[in-house]
Design a protein around this motif. Structure first.
Motif: not given
Length: 248
Positions: A25, A28-32, A229, A231-234
């Motif tokens: 979760e 989620t935004s990290r496809h790398d 990088t 990760i925002t939102g957490y």
């Protein structure tokens, strides 16, 4: 298909049902980034020798060696046993895991301590699912590393599987008590507590930093893999730069 930029290897307790879905979760935004898991047998947590014996070094090196076959960039013990058995034990463990994988290595406990250092925490709140004696052992080790526990809340449980059944309401109540006790940060010490999704809301309401064990482990493994990088939102931890220190 191009390979992912970063491959993270994680060892998790066999009875843990939180680490894998929550780490996914958070990414989620990290496809790398891809995360690859293996398990070792852990079913209950106490200071009894039968339970502390679950954390023998050979089990970890065998698990790390399997992750090494996947050519991961970093390996982590995504469990908090070093918090009550001693961070020095985790440092030794990291050297052993690093040798068999030829990668940087860390643990959840070392990641939590790195986060507390990065944010210069002074009044630490401790939130765990464990019994009081395990909590007291954690507090003693954290104090030895410069982070005396200002206030603590423990749920008094021993079965690792049951830790994951802790409700949002229980976590909210315990965190609220610690925030009201004038803590400047709360460490959620257990990678089988589902709390990372609550961190941003807690911080927004109280201004108290949240250092969740699952989030901290991801934060430091990304840093050790050379990924900065945010990760925002957490919450603030993942939104900031990862720890630069390397555990080998």
């Amino acid at each position: 298909m191009q390979p992912t930029a970063r491959r993270i290897g994680m060892i998790t307790p066999s009875s843990n049902t939180v680490v894998e879905p929550v780490t996914g979760e958070l990414l989620t935004s990290r496809h790398d980034v891809s995360v690859h898991f293996t398990r070792l047998r852990v079913t209950s947590i106490s200071l009894d020798p039968a339970d502390t014996g679950q954390f023998g070094q050979d089990s970890f090196t065998d698990a790390a060696r399997l992750l090494g076959d996947a050519r991961v960039d970093v390996v982590a013990w995504n469990g908090t046993s070093g918090s009550w058995l001693g961070p020095g034990r985790d440092e030794h463990l990291c050297r052993a895991m690093g040798q068999v994988t030829d990668t940087p290595a860390t643990t959840s406990t070392l990641a939590v301590l790195a986060a507390l250092r990065t944010f210069e925490v002074r009044r630490l709140g401790l939130l765990t699912p464990y019994t009081r004696d395990v909590g007291d052992a954690i507090a003693a080790h954290y104090a030895d590393h410069g982070f005396p526990v200002h206030a603590a809340r423990h749920f008094g449980r021993t079965t690792n599987y049951d830790f994951a059944l802790t409700t949002n309401a229980e976590l909210d109540g315990a965190f609220g008590e610690l925030a009201a006790a004038d803590c400047d940060a709360v460490a959620v010490v257990c990678t089988n507590l589902r709390a990372a999704h609550l961190a941003a809301g807690w911080e927004s309401r109280t201004g108290v930093l949240v250092v969740d064990s699952v989030a901290a482990t991801l934060w430091q493994t990304l840093g050790l893999a050379g990924d900065t990088t945010p990760i925002t939102g957490y919450g603030r931890l993942l939104a900031g730069p990862p720890a630069a220190s390397r555990q080998r």
